[in-house]
Write an enzyme that holds these catalytic residues in place. Structure first.
Site, mmCIF file in Angstrom:
data_model
loop_
_atom_site.group_PDB
_atom_site.id
_atom_site.type_symbol
_atom_site.label_atom_id
_atom_site.label_comp_id
_atom_site.label_asym_id
_atom_site.label_seq_id
_atom_site.Cartn_x
_atom_site.Cartn_y
_atom_site.Cartn_z
ATOM 1 N N CYS A 92 0.904 -1.126 -0.001
ATOM 2 C CA CYS A 92 0.115 -0.085 -0.068
ATOM 3 C C CYS A 92 0.857 1.358 0.000
ATOM 4 O O CYS A 92 1.544 1.633 1.131
ATOM 5 C CB CYS A 92 -0.842 -0.097 1.239
ATOM 6 S SG CYS A 92 -1.876 1.339 1.573
ATOM 7 N N CYS A 95 -0.055 4.080 2.415
ATOM 8 C CA CYS A 95 0.061 3.548 3.838
ATOM 9 C C CYS A 95 1.667 3.976 4.185
ATOM 10 O O CYS A 95 1.987 4.460 5.417
ATOM 11 C CB CYS A 95 0.068 2.043 3.842
ATOM 12 S SG CYS A 95 -1.531 1.076 3.877
#
Length: 324
Positions: A92, A95
């Site tokens: 991700c 993230c």
């Protein structure tokens, strides 16, 4: 108005003794979640959070959490300080933008809150139990319950506001210390408290306030006098405001002082839900300094009522929702 005598009880110790199931909807093995008082006792025995502890070490402000450690590191720990869950995955990209920001803020928080990082790929049951729809996902837990959340990477300024408001609306930034004790020892008799309580018994709020203030002047960290003084001051404010405070507040919705007087009157007469609801409405419809003044006053009322009261938890969650 004659108030009830302020109880000689540390509110944190009372909260630890309160009976309720510590639950997080759908979290791993909810059947194994212990009663709230047991979770609080475990939290009291654990090292307090510290920004100086190495990441992952006992008491660290930044920890990695798994399904096996969720109970102790999130649910139990949330009885010490708010716990912010950072749900992420290696693949991700957003993230990787948000996580370093949260880690830096946790270090700055100096133990006033804990960042618990959860790899959703390695802990799919947690991700499912927490109803994660997308990542990065951030969820805040206080005393075993979700109180706030957001999804997606946000700018550092917004992330800072999120954790600042979270701490202010829950623990107030207090970091538990190892010297606080386990709350088991009985409080020694104190004749100064007897004098203050005698004043309360005869309805002399001014004398009771002066007695508690005198105790705090010589012993600022007295375990009872601080809360008792705030209670007496509330009763005095409620008495001074009188029943006309509600009409005055309704006639001047932009007057924050009038709004707080109305809330004080409601709480002083025992209508806890109405007092909380009154200020929650003010928070929802104001902004800037006015909103912050209403929030601060509401948090003060939370402290007077005490987290052991079952009406405080829902009101705290409603406050977090109103702030975000």
């Amino acid at each position: 108005m004659q108030p009830n005598r302020p109880a000689r009880t540390d509110p944190r110790a009372a909260a630890q003794q309160a009976q309720m199931a510590a639950s997080l909807a759908g979290a791993v093995d909810l059947a194994a979640v212990q009663a709230r008082n047991e979770a609080a006792a475990r939290a009291a025995a654990a090292p307090p959070p510290s920004a100086t502890a190495p990441a992952g070490a006992p008491g660290s402000a930044v920890i990695d959490v798994t399904e096996a450690t969720f109970q102790s590191e999130v649910l139990d720990r949330s009885f010490q300080v708010p716990v912010v869950l950072d749900l992420w995955a290696e693949w991700c990209g957003p993230c990787k933008q948000l996580s370093p920001v949260l880690e830096r803020l946790a270090a700055e928080g100096a133990g006033s809150w804990v960042l618990a990082k959860v790899d959703v790929d390695a802990n799919p049951a947690l991700a499912q139990g927490l109803r994660v729809q997308g990542i990065p996902a951030v969820k805040a837990v206080w005393q075993g319950q979700l109180v706030a959340e957001f999804t997606g990477a946000i700018p550092e300024e917004q992330a800072r506001q999120f954790v600042t408001e979270l701490v202010a609306a829950t623990s107030g930034g207090a970091v538990p210390g190892a010297a606080e004790g386990d709350g088991e020892a009985e409080e020694p008799e104190d004749p100064r408290l007897d004098a203050a309580e005698a004043a309360l018994d005869r309805g002399d709020l001014a004398a009771a306030e002066a007695a508690y203030q005198a105790i705090l002047e010589t012993e600022p960290e007295h375990p009872v006098a601080g809360l008792a003084l705030r209670q007496v001051q509330l009763f005095r404010r409620a008495e001074e405001a009188g029943p006309d405070a509600l009409a005055a507040a309704e006639a001047a919705p932009d007057d924050i002082a009038a709004q707080t007087r109305a809330a004080d009157f409601l709480l002083g007469t025992g209508d806890v839900d109405a007092a909380f609801g009154w200020l929650l409405d003010v928070v929802r419809r104001t902004a800037g300094e006015e909103r912050d003044a209403a929030r601060q006053h509401l948090v003060e009322l939370f402290g007077i009522v005490g987290d052991e009261d079952p009406r405080v938890g829902p009101a705290r969650r409603a406050l977090m929702t109103a702030l975000f």
